[in-house]
Design an enzyme around this catalytic site. Structure first.
Site, PDB file in Angstrom:
ATOM      1  N   CYS A 274      28.298 -10.679 -38.379  1.00 23.51           N
ATOM      2  CA  CYS A 274      26.914 -10.895 -38.802  1.00 23.51           C
ATOM      3  C   CYS A 274      26.757 -11.966 -39.881  1.00 23.51           C
ATOM      4  CB  CYS A 274      26.321  -9.585 -39.294  1.00 23.51           C
ATOM      5  SG  CYS A 274      26.665  -8.233 -38.172  1.00 23.51           S
TER       6      CYS A 274
ATOM      7  N   HIS B 247      20.329  -8.730 -46.623  1.00 23.48           N
ATOM      8  CA  HIS B 247      20.945  -8.491 -45.316  1.00 23.48           C
ATOM      9  C   HIS B 247      20.112  -7.405 -44.629  1.00 23.48           C
ATOM     10  CE1 HIS B 247      23.863  -8.592 -42.207  1.00 23.48           C
ATOM     11  NE2 HIS B 247      24.264  -7.350 -42.396  1.00 23.48           N
TER      12      HIS B 247
ATOM     13  N   GLU C 252      23.450  -2.231 -50.433  1.00 24.61           N
ATOM     14  CA  GLU C 252      22.948  -3.535 -50.884  1.00 24.61           C
ATOM     15  C   GLU C 252      22.060  -3.373 -52.127  1.00 24.61           C
ATOM     16  OE1 GLU C 252      21.132  -5.855 -47.777  1.00 24.61           O
ATOM     17  OE2 GLU C 252      21.181  -7.697 -48.978  1.00 24.61           O
TER      18      GLU C 252
ATOM     19  N   HIS D 160      18.137  -8.050 -35.667  1.00 25.96           N
ATOM     20  CA  HIS D 160      19.420  -8.538 -36.171  1.00 25.96           C
ATOM     21  C   HIS D 160      19.994  -9.547 -35.176  1.00 25.96           C
ATOM     22  CE1 HIS D 160      23.090  -8.987 -38.175  1.00 25.96           C
ATOM     23  NE2 HIS D 160      23.285  -7.747 -38.601  1.00 25.96           N
TER      24      HIS D 160
ATOM     25  N   PHE E 228      30.316  -6.583 -40.236  1.00 24.00           N
ATOM     26  CA  PHE E 228      31.448  -5.778 -39.779  1.00 24.00           C
ATOM     27  C   PHE E 228      32.682  -6.656 -39.938  1.00 24.00           C
ATOM     28  CE2 PHE E 228      29.093  -2.862 -36.536  1.00 24.00           C
ATOM     29  CZ  PHE E 228      28.518  -2.182 -37.589  1.00 24.00           C
TER      30      PHE E 228
END
Lengths: 93, 416
Positions: free
Chosen positions: B167, B306, B317, B343, B403
């Site tokens: 990501c 994010h 976060e 996403h 990830f």
């Protein structure tokens, strides 16, 4: 392109094979089919080596043949037609 | 080439997108600042076989932009990337002459590259029983296919690399591209990301991870709810986002319009767990970017988070921001635009950097939509539901985590 299976007992003649291949080239390269002649050079029609592999791949699917790696040295539509015809005939024997 | 101590300033002069919020910057501005969701019922023949039937799809038909000969040799991910490269160059008003091309490169991020082409090949082999694959299968599936197609199209001969850190891929690509310009290895870089993983196999793989959002039956578009107490996960999206970066001198010499300056880039790996983020890892990433920019935490006024909408990310976060910014965490604003565009995985960092650039450029902060039930553990200003203006906005940050643990943070500055 629509997949018309080739009848198992009929061997297409050279003209029919050439017409099908010309159609494949026209569709792939977005060309007017009338501009593609039997002696048209594939490179001059815009096909590079990968495009030629792709054409052979589609021809293999359509005509239910397998083109050996050592027989793909082709330059013109005529060459492809002759190759396909030879393999179809060989398969029927 | 300059000595590494003489850092060149790096500016953003071109932007373009193919996204769930439109395929041009004007549409993106209207939708992302207007709080419009691009999340819908997935338009795919296999949708009934999915547990999660929603996605953020891009409305992109390659036949509208390329010849059949061109697009039939490219995976959807490459088609979208190629289109955005053309539009970013146009948007920047850059003329690709013989002086520019050798000094220009492409850094691109993608998570799964040519996922569609690979899956199509597998279907042919394993489901249909074919014994061979299309001749273009390797060339369409390889992760660097998109960057290669862009180089070929524009005859750009500078550095060309593809980054794959899940990501954060495209945030890394942008940061590394900025470093190239900063240290004199290139004058101009196309930097961005692309992702087209809305395939049956990819979605099934994501379903198995149990991180996808449940459909909001009352409003499918509201299914992604970052920082909200009732958030259930992320929504998969697709698209491409491209920035044109230049050295300040190069941009100034040709009279280019400058959207913003990239002043900081930091990357770190949290080395914590293959999927679980850590406060320390995320904080280290942001601190690395601040150090790179030579800024104090108090300088940052907006963070594009994010903000995936998973339980774990949003709390982590939030806590990482508190760790880095201390009391200032409660003064700055932070939003998750993934609530609208989903996403985009390998393209997420680039799309969100573009949105952050637009924020800096327009003094507008995009909202986190669907934030109706605040989570007591997520107690910062997430710009809930409607955008707001911040007239003195000078510094903004864009976070990308992933990830595999690689995080990337970019810091943008307004150029007056």
């Amino acid at each position: 392109m629509t997949d018309h299976s080739v009848s198992s007992d009929k061997v297409l003649d050279i003209d029919e094979i050439s017409k099908v291949l010309a159609q494949m080239i026209a569709s792939k390269m977005e060309l007017d089919i009338d501009t593609i002649k039997a002696d048209s050079n594939l490179k001059e029609l815009g096909l590079d080596s990968l495009d030629t592999f792709d054409l052979i791949f589609n021809a293999e699917d359509y005509f239910k043949i397998k083109v050996p790696n050592d027989q793909i040295n082709i330059n013109t539509l005529q060459d492809v037609t002759a190759l396909v015809h030879r393999l179809i005939v060989a398969q029927k024997q | 080439m300059t000595d590494s101590l003489q850092r060149k300033r790096v500016v953003i002069t071109g932007l373009s997108v193919v996204s769930p919020l439109g395929n041009n910057i004007a549409d993106l501005i209207q939708q992302v600042f207007g709080g419009v969701s691009g999340i819908k019922l997935l338009d795919a023949p296999f949708v009934d076989q999915l547990d999660c039937k929603i996605a953020a799809q891009a409305q992109f038909n390659p036949a509208d932009h390329f010849s059949k000969h061109t697009y039939s040799m490219l995976d959807r991910a490459s088609q979208m990337a190629l289109y955005t490269s053309i539009e970013a160059i146009k948007n920047a008003g850059l003329i690709l002459d013989d002086a520019v091309k050798p000094r220009m490169g492409i850094y691109l991020g993608t998570g799964m590259g040519g996922a569609n082409s690979l899956e199509e090949g597998y279907v042919r082999l394993y489901r249909d029983g074919a014994s061979r694959l299309k001749p273009f299968t390797v060339l369409m599936s390889m992760n660097n296919a998109a960057a290669s197609a862009i180089a070929l199209e524009h005859q750009i001969t500078g550095p060309n690399q593809t980054f794959s850190t899940a990501c954060s891929s495209s945030a890394v690509a942008i940061g590394e591209a900025a470093r190239l310009i900063r240290h004199g290895y290139a004058d101009v870089m196309l930097a961005g990301g692309t992702e087209a993983l809305l395939t049956y196999g990819s979605i099934k793989a994501w379903e198995a991870l149990r991180t996808l959002a449940e459909e909001d039956v009352d409003d499918l578009g509201a299914s992604c709810k970052p920082f909200s107490a009732n958030r259930t996960g992320l929504v998969l999206g697709e698209g491409a986002a491209m920035l044109l970066l230049e050295s300040f001198e190069h941009a100034e010499a040709r009279g280019a319009t400058i959207y913003a300056e990239i002043v900081g880039y930091g990357t770190a790996n949290d080395s914590n767990h293959i999927t679980q983020p850590s406060v320390n890892g995320q904080a280290s990433t942001m601190q690395a970017a601040l150090a790179d920019a030579g800024l104090s935490p108090n300088d940052i006024q907006y963070i594009n988070a994010h903000g995936t909408g998973t339980q774990l990310n949003d709390i982590t976060e939030t806590n990482a921001v508190k760790k880095v910014f201390n009391g200032h965490a409660y003064k700055l604003s932070m939003s998750s635009t993934k609530s609208m565009h989903g996403h985009l995985m390998g393209a997420a960092g680039a799309l969100e950097t573009i949105i952050t650039t637009l924020a800096v450029n327009t003094n507008m902060l995009p909202p986190t939509i669907n934030l109706i039930r605040p989570d007591t553990e997520c107690d910062l200003d997430y710009v809930p539901n409607v955008s707001k203006t911040l007239p003195n906005l000078e510094y903004a940050m864009s976070n990308s985590f992933a990830f595999g643990g690689t995080g990337a943070t970019l810091i943008l500055k307004k150029v007056k």
